[in-house]
Design an enzyme around this catalytic site. Sequence first.
Site, PDB file in Angstrom:
ATOM      1  N   GLY A 277       1.290  -5.395   1.857  1.00 28.11           N
ATOM      2  CA  GLY A 277       0.032  -5.865   1.281  1.00 28.11           C
ATOM      3  C   GLY A 277       0.234  -6.724   0.043  1.00 28.11           C
TER       4      GLY A 277
ATOM      5  CD  GLU B 224       3.364  -4.425   6.430  1.00 25.11           C
ATOM      6  OE1 GLU B 224       2.327  -5.074   6.240  1.00 25.11           O
ATOM      7  OE2 GLU B 224       4.392  -4.600   5.761  1.00 25.11           O
TER       8      GLU B 224
ATOM      9  CD  GLU C 220      -0.996  -8.227   4.890  1.00 19.84           C
ATOM     10  OE1 GLU C 220      -1.328  -8.545   6.039  1.00 19.84           O
ATOM     11  OE2 GLU C 220      -1.106  -7.065   4.425  1.00 19.84           O
TER      12      GLU C 220
ATOM     13  CB  ALA D   7      -0.906   0.012   1.229  1.00 14.45           C
TER      14      ALA D   7
END
Length: 164
Positions: free
Chosen positions: A77, A100, A80, A37
């Site tokens: 992300g 992150e 993920e 992100a």
Amino acid sequence: SLAVLQALEDGLKKADADPSVKAVMICGENGKFSAGADIRGFSSPRRRGRALGPIVSLIESSEKPVVAAIEGVALGGGLEVALGCHYRVAHVKARMGLPEVTIGLLPGAEGTQRLPRLIGVPAALDMITTGKHIPATEALKLGLVDEIVEENTIEAAIRLANKV
């Protein structure tokens, strides 16, 4: 971005509804899977309730095999998303991680649950708490990826999808 989330959701729903589609392959563009992100978007209000976690769950729950073709990086992300896929093929030069945490954020799309299930608690805790990026060769040893290739990752992912 919201556009990427919407495209992932729309593409997967379309593929799942089409009986001629036998498998799905998710890849990035320009030699990168996904760096995750854009943290600048965290301060803006969510529009239309779009979030990564439900999209990753949608990928994971697909009745059709979903294969990630990881080139460049799969970070935050992006990793993920790859964890939600049923299979992962990585280029030998790819790197994966959850960086992150180095800025005080926890993985928010269930990476903290999927990663330990896939590679075991000790290795997952190391990745989750340090934010380190691991190379594809280490990811293969840990069981994070199913295959590493030196050739075209997308073609290798399609071959794997056809095989399964």
